[in-house]
Write a protein that holds these residues in place. Sequence first.
Motif, PDB file in Angstrom:
ATOM      1  N   GLY A 141       0.809  -1.216   0.000  1.00  0.00           N
ATOM      2  CA  GLY A 141       0.000   0.000   0.000  1.00  0.00           C
ATOM      3  C   GLY A 141       0.836   1.257   0.000  1.00  0.00           C
ATOM      4  N   SER A 159      -1.216  -4.259  -5.064  1.00  0.00           N
ATOM      5  CA  SER A 159      -2.137  -3.415  -4.304  1.00  0.00           C
ATOM      6  C   SER A 159      -3.566  -3.924  -4.399  1.00  0.00           C
ATOM      7  N   CYS A 212      -8.691   3.660  -3.084  1.00  0.00           N
ATOM      8  CA  CYS A 212      -7.437   2.934  -3.234  1.00  0.00           C
ATOM      9  C   CYS A 212      -7.515   1.975  -4.418  1.00  0.00           C
TER      10      CYS A 212
END
Length: 446
Positions: A51, A330, A128
């Motif tokens: 991350g 990710s 994200c």
Amino acid sequence: MPQTTLQKAPETPVLRPSMPEVNATVPISRSRFFWLRMLGFLGPGFLISVGYMDPGNWATDLAAGSRYGYTLLFVIMVSNLLAILLQSLALKLGIATGRDLAQACREQYSKPVSNALWLFAEIAIAACDLAEVIGSAIALQLLFGIPLIVGVLITGFDVLLILLLQHRGFRYLEALVITLIGTISAIFAIEIVVSHPTWHGLVSSLLLPHAAIVTNSDMLYIAISILGATVMPHNLYLHSSIAQTRKYERTAGGKREAIRYANVDSAIALTLALFVNAAILIVAAAVFHRTGHYEVAEIGDAYKLLSPLVGFGAASLMFAIALLASGQNSTITGTLAGQIVMEGFLNIRLPDWLRRLITRLTAIVPTVIVTALYGEKGTSNLLIFSQVILSMQLSFAVFPLVAFTSDRKRMGEFVNRPWLRYLAWTSAFFIAALNVWLLVLTVQGG
């Protein structure tokens, strides 16, 4: 004889263990040798570290390096130290209490507050995932010439790989992540060598802050962007859960040992993330800033210019491969975090494929729309916007985390010591202030 009325004691709601399908499933060695025991705990920190090197971070690191050279390396260093502190608190909460951060919020706060925190966490995870989808799609376009909109749709299928690996065992998932991190690290180690950075300026900028960081408003904006987007909200939820996948003894002594080894794992992995983030900035400074290309902030521009300026034909190709590895890495952590947040806050369990599909569609739909309407420039702006959203949500995870780990009733002997409590609260307010200021600067600049 008077009848006695027996009142039934109220039932205490039972929360399942965090991610019950993998909780306490990874065996650890009982050897007296430190390194053998340490091997059993290696893994969760590396899932967290991805991350800190996702495609969203690439844009800020490229902009910082191309525009200001090595000056902002110190900011990356400070960001990483904050990350190590907060991730340490997250893993300690999970191991000491047997609850992940989402479950702890559900137990502690009223339903309206808990639902609000759940909504903020879901927004952060969607933002994200948005960055990961865009980064992977850009990498597919650079490597294979696949149109962006098609690349975005292709990324929807990688959730199947996550399901397959997790069903085979959590160690398989960790092995894939560590392999991808190793690939990214090796590529950027080579990129640094071929870009021939100025080592004296590099080291001094890494260890000492420049006054210009706070006096130059444009530089301050990028510095705050790096700090604000470094600690991801979903990572705090994720770490508090996956730290419990190890089969350590659920006693005070077993938890104490697990916290110690988990902190080593986290520190090693986040130091590797520091190297990758610093490497992106170093390559941008050594290649673009040195040659007068000060406005290289988009990933596509960096790809096109890298090989010609370095004089190494494979430099651009390696850059794109690293980007693809970063996006896929990710994706894994983002979808796992989505599962943890939904199950922890709502105490419900959805099929794994449905939870991951919900998370991925939330990211793919707006990306497809923006790509179709505005093309590559639109996705670049969307990538930056996703980082601003993440920054806005961060404090809603950090403040509960610091409060829980500073609560002796909840943590017992594992409660934060006074010096750590003061440091944690100072960091929480510092990050909140930076994120508010980043939002102000973004609105003013937009």
